[in-house]
Write an enzyme that holds these catalytic residues in place. Structure first.
Site, PDB file in Angstrom:
ATOM      1  N   ASP A  87     -12.069  -5.176  -0.613  1.00 42.76           N
ATOM      2  CA  ASP A  87     -12.904  -6.702  -1.245  1.00 42.76           C
ATOM      3  C   ASP A  87     -14.657  -6.124  -0.478  1.00 42.76           C
ATOM      4  OD1 ASP A  87     -11.266  -7.011   1.519  1.00 42.76           O
ATOM      5  OD2 ASP A  87     -12.964  -7.564   1.940  1.00 42.76           O
TER       6      ASP A  87
ATOM      7  N   GLU B 124       0.898  -1.213   0.608  1.00 40.57           N
ATOM      8  CA  GLU B 124       0.025   0.384   0.195  1.00 40.57           C
ATOM      9  C   GLU B 124       0.731   1.068  -0.203  1.00 40.57           C
ATOM     10  OE1 GLU B 124      -2.999  -1.808   2.890  1.00 40.57           O
ATOM     11  OE2 GLU B 124      -1.206  -0.796   3.853  1.00 40.57           O
TER      12      GLU B 124
HETATM   13  N1  FMC Z   1     -11.022  -6.421   6.746  1.00 43.93           N
HETATM   14  C1  FMC Z   1     -10.606  -6.221   7.676  1.00 43.93           C
HETATM   15  N2  FMC Z   1      -9.272  -5.415   7.162  1.00 43.93           N
HETATM   16  C2  FMC Z   1      -9.181  -6.031   5.885  1.00 43.93           C
HETATM   17  C3  FMC Z   1      -9.857  -6.048   5.298  1.00 43.93           C
HETATM   18  C4  FMC Z   1     -11.204  -6.541   6.121  1.00 43.93           C
HETATM   19  N3  FMC Z   1     -12.269  -7.228   4.886  1.00 43.93           N
HETATM   20  N4  FMC Z   1      -9.949  -5.688   4.559  1.00 43.93           N
HETATM   21  N5  FMC Z   1      -8.482  -5.167   4.251  1.00 43.93           N
HETATM   22  C5  FMC Z   1      -7.915  -5.023   5.181  1.00 43.93           C
HETATM   23  C6  FMC Z   1      -7.095  -3.968   5.687  1.00 43.93           C
HETATM   24  C7  FMC Z   1      -6.144  -4.645   7.025  1.00 43.93           C
HETATM   25  O1  FMC Z   1      -6.480  -2.899   7.538  1.00 43.93           O
HETATM   26  C8  FMC Z   1      -5.327  -5.046   7.082  1.00 43.93           C
HETATM   27  O2  FMC Z   1      -4.354  -3.749   7.577  1.00 43.93           O
HETATM   28  C9  FMC Z   1      -4.863  -6.106   6.085  1.00 43.93           C
HETATM   29  O3  FMC Z   1      -5.588  -5.303   4.911  1.00 43.93           O
HETATM   30  C10 FMC Z   1      -5.425  -7.237   5.984  1.00 43.93           C
HETATM   31  O4  FMC Z   1      -4.044  -7.767   6.277  1.00 43.93           O
END
Ligand code: FMC
Length: 264
Positions: free
Chosen positions: A222, A35
């Site tokens: 996501d 990132e």
């Molecule tokens: N749930 C929680 N964290 C994330 C996410 C999700 N569905 N999608 N992307 C993230 C972020 C988190 O803050 C972490 O830094 C990393 O991306 C996923 O390990």
């Protein structure tokens, strides 16, 4: 002064003189190197070998000047044993604390990826500004401790930034898991969150402790309430969404250049 908790605090904050000074020193806290690197390149920052951090920690700092701004980007770095980014609230809190102490920023920007809820209007690649943050995995069912666990806070109010850059605004919920168990889901619903991550509310806590304004830029990798498995969707979209995040972060920095917190 701290990011305000309520309307009175917000009014006091707006009156505070430091809030009216032009911002000159920005601290980005970014959990994953994927990132951070496009932004490091964009601002032509250099990795600082003379670390201001304790010897032996994996934390990484990039710094330099961009327009009228000193910019530091800090990342928690890779776990010494496992070699993966140290995501989550523990590393984020420690890094935020040490970075603020060492670098004395005027403003913190926590930029990163997040899961988004399509029921609340989130789609892959959207970049959100968080209006509020809270935790969803700190369940303490004792009166008042329950509220402490949730740790709900308002972020720095940035109406001009949101409008000018046409950013979506939503509430952010933080927990230490990428997936979502039924208890977390209920808490996220109670937090009225549009996006969920693994660092935001922890960084807000540290920023509040140390009286530094903080904003959150979260790009959706996501769709949590979609039909794809989260981990798979996250990994599939990470690189493309990191580019969207870095484009938005650049526009945010360009907007901030020459302004004070109260003008955001
Ligand atoms: N749930 C929680 N964290 C994330 C996410 C999700 N569905 N999608 N992307 C993230 C972020 C988190 O803050 C972490 O830094 C990393 O991306 C996923 O390990």
């Amino acid at each position: 002064m701290a990011p305000p908790h309520d309307d009175k605090a917000a009014a006091d904050f707006a009156e505070d003189s430091t809030h009216k000074r032009p911002i000159s020193n920005i601290l980005f806290i970014i959990a994953m190197q994927t990132e951070a690197l496009p932004l490091v390149n964009k601002f032509q920052l250099a990795e600082e070998p003379d670390s201001v951090f304790p010897k032996g920690v994996p934390w990484v700092r990039y710094s330099g000047k961009y327009k009228h701004l000193h910019i530091n980007i800090v990342c928690p770095g890779k776990d010494a044993t496992l070699g993966v980014d140290c995501v989550g609230t523990v590393s984020a809190s420690l890094l935020a604390y040490a970075s603020v102490q060492a670098l004395q920023p005027d403003l913190i920007i926590n930029a990163g990826t997040a899961g988004g809820f399509k029921a609340k209007g989130a789609s892959i690649g959207d970049v959100f500004l968080a209006s509020d943050v809270a935790f969803h995995d700190r369940r303490i069912p004792i009166p008042v401790f329950d509220l402490f666990g949730v740790g709900s806070r308002k972020t720095l109010s940035t109406p001009n930034l949101a409008k000018e850059l046409n950013l979506k605004v939503g509430k952010l919920s933080t927990g230490d898991s990428l997936d979502m168990c039924p208890q977390d889901e209920a808490a996220i619903l109670a937090n009225d969150a549009t996006v969920k991550d693994m660092e935001g509310a922890a960084i807000a806590y540290v920023a509040h402790l140390l009286n530094v304004p903080v904003i959150f830029l979260k790009a959706v990798t996501d769709v949590v309430d979609g039909d794809k498995p989260t981990a798979e969707e996250f990994l599939q979209n990470l690189n493309a969404v990191a580019i969207a995040l870095d484009l938005a972060a650049t526009k945010v920095v360009d907007f901030i250049n020459g302004k004070s917190c109260s003008e955001l």
